[in-house]
Structures are given as C-alpha cells and as structure tokens.
Design a protein around this motif. Structure first.
Motif, short mmCIF file in Angstrom:
data_model
loop_
_atom_site.label_atom_id
_atom_site.label_comp_id
_atom_site.label_asym_id
_atom_site.label_seq_id
_atom_site.Cartn_x
_atom_site.Cartn_y
_atom_site.Cartn_z
N UNK A 215 0.81 -1.22 0.00
CA UNK A 215 0.00 0.00 0.00
C UNK A 215 0.85 1.27 0.00
N UNK A 216 2.11 1.13 0.40
CA UNK A 216 2.99 2.29 0.45
C UNK A 216 2.98 3.05 -0.88
N UNK A 224 -4.13 8.87 0.42
CA UNK A 224 -3.58 8.78 1.77
C UNK A 224 -3.82 7.37 2.27
N UNK A 225 -2.80 6.77 2.85
CA UNK A 225 -2.96 5.48 3.51
C UNK A 225 -3.03 5.75 5.00
N UNK A 232 -7.66 7.15 1.72
CA UNK A 232 -8.43 8.38 1.56
C UNK A 232 -8.13 8.88 0.15
N UNK A 233 -9.17 8.95 -0.66
CA UNK A 233 -8.99 9.38 -2.05
C UNK A 233 -8.84 10.90 -2.12
N UNK A 396 -0.25 16.02 7.56
CA UNK A 396 -1.06 15.32 8.57
C UNK A 396 -2.00 14.32 7.93
N UNK A 397 -2.77 13.68 8.77
CA UNK A 397 -3.74 12.69 8.32
C UNK A 397 -5.14 13.28 8.35
#
Lengths: 458, 132
Positions: A215-216, A224-225, A232-233, A396-397
């Motif tokens: 997934x990296x 975003x993983x 997250x698309x 950030x996430x």
C-alpha cells in the motif's frame, strides 16, 4: 540479569500487581532482586539541596518487558536525577508485552506513568487502552508548558483523541516520505497507474521494492494510507483498499512483476533496476527522483506515554517527562544505557562500537530530539530544532484524533494483509478470500463511520 | 538499558534423548539432543534486522523440520509485525531466515522456532527463541 530471571520476575511482579496489594518493594523487578534501587530507595538518596528522595517519591513507570532497563541504568538514572536536584526517582515496572493491555489496565492504580505499549497488526488493544479511561487528560498541564513546546505540533496531533491529549507522543516513529527514483531513462508522474508503471519498466526492467507493505506505493499515486490501512482518495472520501480499483490494479501489477522475477527486494549484480521505491534519499541504484511525497504523520497511539489518572504524583511525573526532553544527559542514559559513552557525537558501547540495539527504547520512551547518534533503525535527531525541522516537512492525516468504533481486531488483521497481497502465489484467489473476510468483518460499516467523522470534521 | 535477552529452550524428546544441553549466547539460544546416537540440535539467533533458525543433525539421515515466527517493529507504520516460515528436509541441516535489512525503520524484536528431528522411529522436538 538473564531473560529467564527477568521473565520470572515480571510474572511475579505482574501477579502482585493483579492482586492489587503490592508495595513499591514488590512491584519492581530490581526490588525483588534485593539489589540496587530497593536498597538505595529504602536508605533514601540525598540530593544536592539536602532533600531526601523517600520511598514515596519513586515514580512507577509501566513499560512493556521487551524494553529492558538494567538495574545499573536505573541506579545511575536515579543518581543523576538526584544530582540534578530532582526530589524523585523512578522505577520501571515491566509488564508482559504479549498481554500488555490487560497487565496495564489491571495494574494501572499502582503506576504513575505508563507506556501505551506497542500497537500491532492483530488487535486493537492500544485503542482499547486509550478508551479505558486510565490516563489523565493532559490539556491543562500542557497549556503553556515547556513539554508542549518541545514536541512538534504534528506529533501532538497524532495522539489527539476526541479533541484532547492524554498521552505524550513517541518521536521514535519518524520516517522520511516515500519516493520513487529512476535511472533517468524513463519517467512517471504522480498519480501514475499500474499499467503505466508496468509499461515503463519495459520488457526486462526491474523494480527495487524493499517493502512488505504494497500500500505504500498508493501514497505516490495520490491516496492517503491511514494507520488503519484504509485509503483516503483525493476527494477526501475513505475507501477500502480492495474497493479501490487503482489500488487493486497496483497490487496485481506488483504481484505480476514478482512472479516474473522483476520485483526485487535487494540488488544483485547485473540487475537492470529502472525504479526504486524508498524512503528519503536513495542512491543505491537510481538517482533521479521521479515522485516524492512528504512524510505523513498518522494517528499512532502506540508507544505514547501517559500519566495515570489515579496517580498522586502527577506533578512529579509530568516534570520527569519534561526533564527527559530538556536534559540530554538523562535522555541518553535512558536510551543507551549505563554502559554507553560518547565518541564523535555518537553513543558507543564499551568496545567503542556505535550502539545498535537502542531503537525500542527510543520508540517506547518516545525520545528523539536530544540524543547522540547511534547505529539503530530510528532516524535520530541531535537537537530539538532538528526534530521540529523534520516535522515541518510533513503532512497530517485526514483522520487525526479519531478512533473508529467499527475498527475491530478482525478488520485490523484483514486490512493488514492487503498490503501483502502482492506476495501471494495465487493472487486472484487470495484477493477474493481477503475481500470476503473484509466484508464479513464489517468493512462497509468502518468505511461509513470514517466518512461520517471526516465529514463532521470538515 | 535494554539487555540482549537470552532464552532457554523448552526441549522434549518424545522417544529418546541421549543428551541435552542448552547454551545461552548473546541474542541467541540453542538446544541439543540425540536420536539413536545421532546428535541433533536447534538454534535461533537474531540481529538488528535479521534472524536465523536452524535444525541440524549429525548426518543427512534424519528428517528435520524448523518453523519460526519473526517479530519486528515497523517504526514508519508504528506497528509490530510478524513473518512466519516453515521448512523441512533430510539432514544435515535445514533453516529459515528472515530479514528486514534495507527496510526503512524496521528492526527486530524476537524470533521463536520449533524444531523437530525424526530418525529410526524416534522424534526429538525443541523450541528456541531469541530476543533483540
């Protein structure tokens, strides 16, 4: 102390904790051995101000027993605290790593400080610890404090829970952002597809992919993983990785390359390496940076450290956590141990070799900004300024500060296997089976919950 | 400071064990036994980012097995992760090895192995493990 003895003492200490009637003398492994700390504590150390460090002023710090702090280190650490005029000492209480959540929650009332333990791929015990209510809310203490100012705000965000902070984040999780490097003969742009990657490799080009987690690569493709293993698309919506066509296609291509012997995890002579996926600068095979993304700071409650709500020594405990980030001598001693010495700004062992086995200490004690260098697997920052500089170059996430009720152990296990699909001997069968597991474990409920919370946050 | 941990193995010979010895070494453990006059042994060792588990015998006659679980920490993901592997064949040795060398921010925690040797109707089993 050999491991057998440690294990026995841990079991004994844990049993005592679980029985709930232990004193300081029985909870600490070093106390049980009858050496060092117990004796010095009973005798009382005298600091430079003439203040005795009484039995009552020893902070009990719960840590997983894979991180061992020797009696010698503890003794020197406490002597150093005394020398620096702190009127307290510390005892490290080793809790069973394999059953950390239960050991910590059962023994919480006997502790003053505790690690949340290490998060893993198979259960949600760290989330359960965070939800258990054993930790003191730190917001008021942190407000305007030196401790708050010594840790990058991005890291504080990584341990925020429902808008509050309960634990001090570990600075041992830093890594540089992922990047795709090329040999200059071909190019790829961000958002590249699986087919574009495959075609760019030509008929015999190889891809150096020294990662277990497939997934990296999705971070380089514009997704975003999350820490949960969800995507997250670009439209901000959470999506299961197996519901993401681009992701499945990429895993399938990685698998195809592997079956063709063109996805390699190390370099052999004569390899025609077209691409390298790595973190940070990589000059081992290719030196043209095609795509790079900033390091992402995800929500990671694991390896953070909190004050126990029931502790009567929260002021001292907070002061200790602060001291470890202001005083390099204390920090280096805790991370590298009593036997370390400094050589060319590096922590070396008694043979003069750079210390290699310090990474778990850095992760669990969370220290990484005021340390000597070492030869371990953690990127070490010599100064707090270096640490801040590194985090200033992060992103950030989308799901910072969120724990999802529908993120179960079953889902966590299944999601952790998505990134390994590219290694499967029978990809399509493994894909189908994993999709079924995700469905049965409730992936749709998790997706819905994530999107609801993301929507509320925005 | 973290100490390199050494673990004594639990060893059992289901039929016959002529000799038994356990050796503690830095970040490694081993167990030795015997099958009908043939010395067999198992070992686990671990380094910063690799681990090896081996079952050996005095010659190529015994059937040997080793299965192991390697646990490491991925500092990028903030997760403890595991790998497992099993192999078996005739002696004089079989091994499984693990490596996260070159993987950014990954380091060893532990490796645990089960060893088995069979020969002339006798079976020897042992467990070894090593912590970094």
């Amino acid at each position: 102390m050999n491991f057998i003895k440690k294990t026995f003492l841990c079991a004994l200490a844990l049993t005592t904790v679980l029985l709930g009637g232990c004193s300081r003398e029985t909870i600490s492994s070093s106390d049980i051995s009858g050496e060092n700390i117990a004796e010095s504590a009973s005798d009382g150390q005298i600091n430079d101000m003439g203040n005795p460090v009484s039995d009552e002023n020893y902070l009990k710090w719960g840590i997983p027993n894979i991180v061992l702090v020797s009696e010698d280190t503890t003794e020197k650490f406490n002597a150093l605290l005394t020398e620096k005029k702190y009127d307290f000492g510390v005892e490290f209480v080793e809790l069973d790593f394999s059953n950390y959540k239960d050991a910590l929650i059962a023994g919480a009332t006997e502790l003053d400080i505790a690690s949340t333990g290490l998060d893993n791929e198979t259960d949600i015990s760290v989330n359960e610890i965070m939800r258990s209510g054993i930790f003191e809310k730190l917001d008021e203490r942190l407000d305007g404090s030196e401790l708050y100012s010594l840790i990058p705000p991005q890291l504080w965000s990584s341990v925020t829970l429902d808008g509050s902070i309960y634990t001090v984040p570990s600075a041992g999780h830093y890594s540089e952002g992922a990047a795709l490097y090329g040999d200059g003969s071909v190019s790829l742009n961000e958002g590249f597809t699986a087919d574009e990657l495959y075609n760019a490799l030509g008929s015999d080009g190889k891809f150096l992919f020294a990662e277990t987690d497939g997934l990296v690569i999705m971070e380089l493709c514009g997704f975003e993983v999350t820490h949960e293993g969800m995507l997250i698309a670009s439209d901000g919506k959470a999506i299961s990785p197996l519901d993401c066509t681009e992701c499945v296609d990429m895993l399938r291509v990685l698998n195809k390359l592997k079956s063709e012997g063109r996805l390699v995890t190390n370099i052999s002579d004569g390899d025609n390496i077209e691409f390298v996926l790595a973190f940070g600068n990589d000059s081992t095979a290719a030196n043209v940076t095609l795509i790079s993304v900033k390091s992402r700071v995800r929500t990671i409650y694991g390896a953070s450290t909190g004050l126990l709500k029931t502790s009567e020594k929260k002021d001292e405990a907070f002061k200790l956590l602060e001291a470890l980030r202001t005083d390099g001598e204390l920090a280096n001693l805790l991370i590298y141990g009593a036997g370390y010495s400094e050589k060319d700004s590096t922590a070396v062992d008694k043979n003069g070799a750079p210390i290699e086995n310090s990474f778990l200490n850095k992760v669990v004690f969370g220290l990484n900004g005021n340390l000597l260098s070492a030869n371990d697997v953690v990127t070490t920052f010599r100064t707090t300024e270096e640490l801040f500089d590194a985090y200033n170059n992060t992103v950030g996430s989308s799901v910072s500060g969120m724990i999802f009720d529908n993120y179960t152990s079953e889902l966590k296990q299944a999601l952790s296997e998505v990134g390994k699909l590219w290694q499967s001997a029978g990809f399509e069968t493994a894909l189908s089976e994993l999709q079924q597991r995700l469905d049965e474990a409730g992936i749709q409920k998790l997706t819905d919950e994530m999107n609801k919370k993301i929507g509320e946050q925005n | 400071m973290k100490v390199l941990k050494k673990v004594v193995s639990l060893v059992s010979a289901t039929v016959l064990t002529v000799s038994l010895a356990t050796i503690n070494a830095s970040a490694a453990s081993s167990a030795t036994g015997g099958l009908d006059g043939c010395t067999v042994s198992g070992s686990s060792s671990i380094t910063k980012n690799t681990a090896v588990c081996k079952t050996t015998s005095c010659n190529s006659s015994p059937t040997l097995e080793v299965s192991a679980t390697y646990t490491y920490y991925d500092t990028k993901a903030g997760l403890v992760k595991t790998m497992t592997d099993t192999t078996g064949w005739h002696g004089p040795d079989v091994l499984v090895d693990f490596s996260v060398e070159g993987w950014s921010g990954c380091g060893s925690i532990s490796v645990k192995a089960n060893h088995k040797a069979s020969y002339n109707g006798q079976t020897w089993t042992a467990s070894t493990d090593a912590y970094y």
